[in-house]
Scaffold this active site. Structure first.
Site, short mmCIF file in Angstrom:
data_model
loop_
_atom_site.label_atom_id
_atom_site.label_comp_id
_atom_site.label_asym_id
_atom_site.label_seq_id
_atom_site.Cartn_x
_atom_site.Cartn_y
_atom_site.Cartn_z
N CYS A 115 56.68 -6.04 62.24
CA CYS A 115 55.43 -5.27 62.26
C CYS A 115 55.34 -4.30 63.45
O CYS A 115 55.45 -4.72 64.60
CB CYS A 115 54.25 -6.24 62.31
SG CYS A 115 52.66 -5.41 62.54
N TYR A 122 52.39 4.97 56.50
CA TYR A 122 51.74 4.06 55.53
C TYR A 122 51.01 4.87 54.46
O TYR A 122 50.98 4.51 53.28
CB TYR A 122 50.77 3.11 56.23
CG TYR A 122 51.48 1.97 56.93
CD1 TYR A 122 51.70 0.76 56.29
CD2 TYR A 122 51.94 2.11 58.24
CE1 TYR A 122 52.35 -0.29 56.91
CE2 TYR A 122 52.60 1.07 58.88
CZ TYR A 122 52.81 -0.13 58.22
OH TYR A 122 53.47 -1.15 58.83
N1 LIG Z 1 45.66 -3.65 60.49
C1 LIG Z 1 45.94 -3.48 61.86
C2 LIG Z 1 47.37 -3.67 62.21
C3 LIG Z 1 47.90 -5.00 61.88
C4 LIG Z 1 48.58 -4.99 60.53
O1 LIG Z 1 48.19 -4.28 59.60
N2 LIG Z 1 49.63 -5.79 60.46
C5 LIG Z 1 50.30 -6.00 59.20
C6 LIG Z 1 51.80 -6.08 59.36
S1 LIG Z 1 52.54 -4.56 59.88
C7 LIG Z 1 49.88 -7.32 58.64
O2 LIG Z 1 49.77 -8.29 59.36
N3 LIG Z 1 49.64 -7.36 57.32
C8 LIG Z 1 49.25 -8.56 56.66
C9 LIG Z 1 50.33 -9.18 55.87
O3 LIG Z 1 51.49 -8.69 55.87
O4 LIG Z 1 50.03 -10.20 55.23
C10 LIG Z 1 45.63 -2.10 62.32
O5 LIG Z 1 45.36 -1.26 61.50
O6 LIG Z 1 45.65 -1.87 63.51
#
Ligand SMILES: N[C@@H](CCC(=O)N[C@@H](CS)C(=O)NCC(=O)O)C(=O)O
Length: 303
Positions: free
Chosen positions: A46, A177
């Protein structure tokens, strides 16, 4: 979609509702900085978590803030500690990061994400706001940083760091993204144009500079770099960010490798985790889950 976001007219919108509590030197939110009390939970896949890993390492906080690493792939229940013996985090004693989110009394709903910092005394997630975590590691954990820790957020450069980081966030960090998760051609086209226009701007900016802001490593570099290191391995193919590879942008490529070697960013990277996460978890855009063998990433090792 496994990332935390929704669609607005087929355009991907990141959910930025975070847990608002912070870990501070004065403990004003009930969570005072304390060695050994908290656990930073990350995935090496991540990019948002990567920014906290880099900051913790640069400031020498490894011995006071421990780190749990989730496996790169997961099901709809999100991140698990499947890399650890028995599938349980050795400090928190839980198999899923979800357990620490659910332990919160407020029933936080927006979703389970990394990075997250868990209070080991209660087993609850205290914060999941990557940007606030990074800033707090710089400004609130000063007592425990290594003596020669770099000043990653110098007063004199803060305004410019904010400005550059904001543009990088919108067009590059989140831009990839928005390309990858676009639900309509126009949404993708718009995100793609915005991404590469910003990369061209960065290429120009770095053609006669070693760092993004000033002549030292700052939070602006930490904002950009995790996206660059994933670019050819994941975003170019999986998110269709394919006008060119990072290796085809000479200034950005040289800059990215400089940080890999000169600031030891390379030791924080796991390309296997990156590729298996993106290609394996986002089954809506890669239904077979097949992880490509390429590209050749050995160029990163060349100084
Ligand atoms: N959503 C947060 C960042 C954290 C995030 O989106 N992390 C992702 C991985 S890159 C995550 O944990 N997604 C949930 C999953 O994969 O279940 C932001 O916009 O700052």
């Amino acid at each position: 979609m496994a990332d935390k976001g929704t669609y607005v007219e087929d355009s991907y919108e990141r959910d930025t509702r975070y847990i608002p509590t912070r870990i501070t030197a004065d403990g004003r939110d009930g969570f005072a900085v304390e060695p050994g009390r908290y656990r930073l939970v990350v995935s090496r896949a991540c990019p948002w978590a990567h920014r906290t890993i880099l900051t913790r390492q640069l400031l020498g906080l490894e011995d006071v803030l421990s780190m749990g690493v989730c496996g790169p792939t997961h099901d709809s229940d999100s991140w698990t500690f499947d890399l650890d013996a028995g599938g349980v985090d050795p400090v928190l004693g839980i198999p899923r990061l979800k357990d620490a989110y659910e332990a919160r009394p407020d029933g936080y709903k927006p979703g389970v994400t990394v990075p997250a910092i868990v209070d080991t005394t209660t087993g609850q997630v205290v914060t999941n706001d990557f940007d606030q975590i990074v800033r707090d590691l710089v400004t609130e954990w000063t007592e425990f940083q290594r003596p020669d820790a770099p000043d990653l957020w110098p007063d004199a450069l803060r305004e410019e760091i904010e400005e550059v980081s904001g543009l990088v966030y919108e067009d590059v960090n989140n831009g990839v993204y928005r390309c990858g998760f676009a639900g309509r051609q126009e949404s993708y086209d718009r995100a793609y144009d915005q991404l590469f226009a910003r990369l061209d701007w960065l290429e120009e900016r770095l053609s006669d500079a070693d760092y993004l802001v000033g002549d030292q490593l700052t939070l602006a570099d930490i904002r950009l770099w995790p996206t660059l290191v994933r670019f050819d391995a994941a975003y170019h193919g999986h998110f269709k960010c394919n006008r060119n590879k990072l290796t085809e942008m000479p200034a950005l490529w040289a800059y990215a490798r400089r940080l890999w070697h000169d600031h030891d960013f390379g030791s924080t990277v796991n390309f296997e985790h990156i590729k298996s996460h993106y290609y394996g978890v986002h089954t809506d855009i890669n239904p077979t889950g097949i992880v490509p063998k390429g590209p050749d990433l050995s160029g990163w090792e060349v100084r």
